[in-house]
Design a protein around this motif. Structure first.
Motif, mmCIF file in Angstrom:
data_model
loop_
_atom_site.group_PDB
_atom_site.id
_atom_site.type_symbol
_atom_site.label_atom_id
_atom_site.label_comp_id
_atom_site.label_asym_id
_atom_site.label_seq_id
_atom_site.Cartn_x
_atom_site.Cartn_y
_atom_site.Cartn_z
ATOM 1 N N GLU A 1 0.816 -1.220 0.000
ATOM 2 C CA GLU A 1 0.000 0.000 0.000
ATOM 3 C C GLU A 1 0.852 1.273 0.000
ATOM 4 N N GLY A 2 2.175 1.109 -0.006
ATOM 5 C CA GLY A 2 3.050 2.272 -0.121
ATOM 6 C C GLY A 2 3.696 2.729 1.162
ATOM 7 N N ALA A 3 3.437 2.060 2.272
ATOM 8 C CA ALA A 3 4.076 2.418 3.534
ATOM 9 C C ALA A 3 5.483 1.816 3.592
ATOM 10 N N GLU A 4 6.341 2.418 4.402
ATOM 11 C CA GLU A 4 7.687 1.885 4.613
ATOM 12 C C GLU A 4 7.717 1.112 5.927
ATOM 13 N N VAL A 5 8.093 -0.159 5.844
ATOM 14 C CA VAL A 5 8.274 -0.984 7.043
ATOM 15 C C VAL A 5 9.768 -1.018 7.346
ATOM 16 N N VAL A 6 10.162 -0.313 8.390
ATOM 17 C CA VAL A 6 11.581 -0.201 8.732
ATOM 18 C C VAL A 6 12.165 -1.568 9.047
ATOM 19 N N GLY A 7 11.392 -2.380 9.743
ATOM 20 C CA GLY A 7 11.862 -3.708 10.094
ATOM 21 C C GLY A 7 10.884 -4.407 11.011
ATOM 22 N N VAL A 8 11.037 -5.731 11.095
ATOM 23 C CA VAL A 8 10.273 -6.538 12.041
ATOM 24 C C VAL A 8 11.247 -6.970 13.134
ATOM 25 N N TYR A 9 10.907 -6.676 14.384
ATOM 26 C CA TYR A 9 11.788 -6.960 15.522
ATOM 27 C C TYR A 9 11.152 -8.047 16.390
ATOM 28 N N GLU A 10 11.923 -9.062 16.717
ATOM 29 C CA GLU A 10 11.442 -10.212 17.474
ATOM 30 C C GLU A 10 12.333 -10.435 18.693
ATOM 31 N N ALA A 11 11.718 -10.508 19.880
ATOM 32 C CA ALA A 11 12.487 -10.666 21.117
ATOM 33 C C ALA A 11 13.127 -12.045 21.224
ATOM 34 N N LYS A 12 12.450 -13.052 20.657
ATOM 35 C CA LYS A 12 13.006 -14.401 20.724
ATOM 36 C C LYS A 12 14.123 -14.575 19.695
ATOM 37 N N SER A 13 14.870 -15.643 19.858
ATOM 38 C CA SER A 13 15.988 -15.892 18.934
ATOM 39 C C SER A 13 15.553 -16.609 17.667
ATOM 40 N N THR A 14 14.273 -16.993 17.606
ATOM 41 C CA THR A 14 13.713 -17.645 16.423
ATOM 42 C C THR A 14 12.391 -16.959 16.064
ATOM 43 N N TYR B 1 10.066 -9.183 -0.080
ATOM 44 C CA TYR B 1 9.909 -7.724 -0.152
ATOM 45 C C TYR B 1 11.073 -6.980 0.509
ATOM 46 N N ASN B 2 12.162 -7.732 0.781
ATOM 47 C CA ASN B 2 13.381 -7.152 1.359
ATOM 48 C C ASN B 2 13.101 -6.386 2.657
ATOM 49 N N ILE B 3 12.186 -6.922 3.465
ATOM 50 C CA ILE B 3 11.898 -6.334 4.780
ATOM 51 C C ILE B 3 12.777 -7.052 5.808
ATOM 52 N N PRO B 4 13.634 -6.332 6.524
ATOM 53 C CA PRO B 4 14.553 -7.001 7.456
ATOM 54 C C PRO B 4 13.859 -7.551 8.695
ATOM 55 N N LEU B 5 14.357 -8.688 9.177
ATOM 56 C CA LEU B 5 13.894 -9.297 10.429
ATOM 57 C C LEU B 5 15.053 -9.280 11.406
ATOM 58 N N TYR B 6 14.846 -8.655 12.568
ATOM 59 C CA TYR B 6 15.878 -8.568 13.602
ATOM 60 C C TYR B 6 15.469 -9.442 14.783
ATOM 61 N N LEU B 7 16.170 -10.558 14.955
ATOM 62 C CA LEU B 7 15.894 -11.460 16.081
ATOM 63 C C LEU B 7 16.618 -10.968 17.321
ATOM 64 N N SER B 8 16.135 -11.364 18.488
ATOM 65 C CA SER B 8 16.702 -10.968 19.786
ATOM 66 C C SER B 8 16.742 -9.453 19.948
ATOM 67 N N HIS B 9 15.717 -8.776 19.457
ATOM 68 C CA HIS B 9 15.547 -7.330 19.610
ATOM 69 C C HIS B 9 14.116 -7.050 20.075
ATOM 70 N N THR B 10 13.933 -5.994 20.852
ATOM 71 C CA THR B 10 12.589 -5.613 21.255
ATOM 72 C C THR B 10 12.475 -4.100 21.365
ATOM 73 N N VAL B 11 11.248 -3.611 21.417
ATOM 74 C CA VAL B 11 10.984 -2.187 21.641
ATOM 75 C C VAL B 11 10.898 -1.953 23.143
ATOM 76 N N THR B 12 11.711 -1.036 23.643
ATOM 77 C CA THR B 12 11.733 -0.773 25.082
ATOM 78 C C THR B 12 11.077 0.550 25.462
ATOM 79 N N ARG B 13 10.863 1.428 24.489
ATOM 80 C CA ARG B 13 10.252 2.729 24.808
ATOM 81 C C ARG B 13 9.647 3.337 23.551
ATOM 82 N N VAL B 14 8.581 4.115 23.753
ATOM 83 C CA VAL B 14 7.997 4.865 22.640
ATOM 84 C C VAL B 14 8.105 6.358 22.941
#
Length: 419
Positions: free
Chosen positions: A178-191, A206-219
């Protein structure tokens, strides 16, 4: 005078529709109750394909899959009530008194048995302990899907997705299209938490990066989200100090897990399995309360809607044929290699010759064997080249052939690194 039904099905999604149709086919009087304004459940907003591969052997979108059942449901002229809420259920000598609130007011109806097909809800930012302000722009993946697919509104121009659950992966692709930019998908688990096919089709393609062992800690943000803080996590999923980075975005989309909706069942005293967060059931999908059955995502979170419908049919048929009799139940004891196993019990006074067993492994396992032991003697086994927690497994087992009695001890195990 109260209306009397043999079976009341609560929830009009894929599980509830399948349960109502199957119960009706036995010749019983059935009522389906749905709180939304139309049937179909969450499938109404799932416009991607991939549904029906197991049941119909073809790719269908969510609405197409739901329509197959809705067409059959309406053709059979089964009673139903939409925009209707169940506010109270009381156990009686004859069955259950169910209080409903709808546009017609408050009514109480009687039922001999109940089927809970109430689905599940998404975990929110509060439930995953994200700190910071409370700006607009923090959505669950299902809410973002509702905005995009049903309302025709793009909820973000640049977003971060937390969690690699299937809905989050699918929304990463949908928003990109739909034209939005997805900076990345972040997953706290290692898988990853989603199906392997969705990792490839929704992220890699779609060349969208997946970052494992990462999480959002603050907004961050006052009126609208302006950025999020991302941190690496250790093997216990605790944020690692000094790894914080600020990522600018106008939306945070959460795909951090689903919780079965069972408040009504709990009010009736139904025992909840802490592993599944759904009712503990026997092979007929009857809960700890006689005459109360559970199916679909209210029972445990499924990865395929085909299995949701299948369990709905099992619960619907057994609810329609339900007759009160003494229980002779034994436990299905699962070893620690399992994330969960359903059913959790077997009633020896009922037919267990074609019992469907659903299970997930706790970790990624290679070359392993699923085993059932009766009193420490192996009575069933099946080899798997691998098992992955996001991918549920299903087996149909003839437990009656094991010649069980009340003293039998049934244990389910997974032998790892089997040859």
């Amino acid at each position: 005078m109260k209306k009397l039904f043999d079976v009341i099905v609560i929830g009009g999604g894929p599980a509830g529709l399948a349960a109502a149709i199957k119960a009706h086919d036995t010749g019983k009087a059935v009522l389906l109750v749905e709180r939304e304004n139309r049937l179909g459940g969450i499938l109404k907003q799932c416009i991607h394909d991939g549904f029906g591969l197991v049941r119909f052997k073809e790719k269908l979108s969510g609405p197409e899959y739901a329509e197959r059942f809705m067409d059959e449901f309406f053709e059979k002229k089964i009673d139903y009530s939409v925009l209707t809420f169940v506010t109270r259920i009381e156990k009686t000598e004859a069955g259950f008194d169910v209080t409903l609130v709808s546009r017609d007011g408050v009514t109480t109806i009687e039922a001999k048995s109940l089927v809970f097909a109430t689905g599940c809800r998404e975990r929110t930012a509060k439930q995953v302990s994200i700190h910071g302000t409370r700006p607009a722009g923090v959505f669950t993946a299902g809410t973002a899907q509702h905005f995009t697919n049903l309302l025709g509104e793009l909820p973000t121009k640049k977003c971060v997705i937390l969690g690699s659950g299937d809905i989050g992966l699918i929304m990463a692709r949908r928003l990109t299209l739909e034209g939005a930019e997805v900076v990345g998908v972040y997953e706290a688990k290692s898988t990853p938490s989603g199906l392997t096919r969705n990792i490839h089709q929704c992220l890699n393609d779609y060349n969208i990066p997946l970052y494992l062992s990462h999480t959002v800690t603050r907004v961050f943000g006052a009126d609208r989200l302006t950025a999020v803080e991302i941190s690496k996590v250790d093997d216990k999923m605790n944020p690692i100090a000094g790894t914080e980075q600020i990522v600018e975005c106008d939306a945070l989309i959460l795909s951090v897990g689903l919780i079965p909706e069972n408040e009504l069942a709990e009010d009736l005293g139904v025992t909840i399995d802490p592993r599944t967060k759904g009712p503990a059931v026997n092979g007929q999908l009857m809960t700890s309360v006689d005459g109360v059955f559970s199916c679909g995502n209210a029972l445990h979170v499924n990865d395929l809607v085909d299995y949701v419908s299948e369990s709905g049919e099992t619960a619907g048929e057994n609810a329609a044929l339900y007759e009160k009799k003494e229980r002779r139940e034994i436990n299905l004891s699962a070893s620690n290699e399992f994330l969960y196993v359903v059913p959790q019990k077997l009633d020896l006074n009922r037919d267990n010759s074609k019992t469907t067993v659903y299970f997930r492994s706790r970790e990624i396992l290679d070359k392993c064997v699923f085993k059932i032991k009766k009193d420490d003697q192996e009575v069933f086994s099946k080899k798997y080249p691998f098992l992955r927690p996001p991918e549920m497994e299903k087996l149909v087992i003839d437990f009656d052939s094991f010649k069980l009695d009340e003293s039998s001890e049934l244990t389910l195990e997974i032998e790892v690194n089997a040859k």
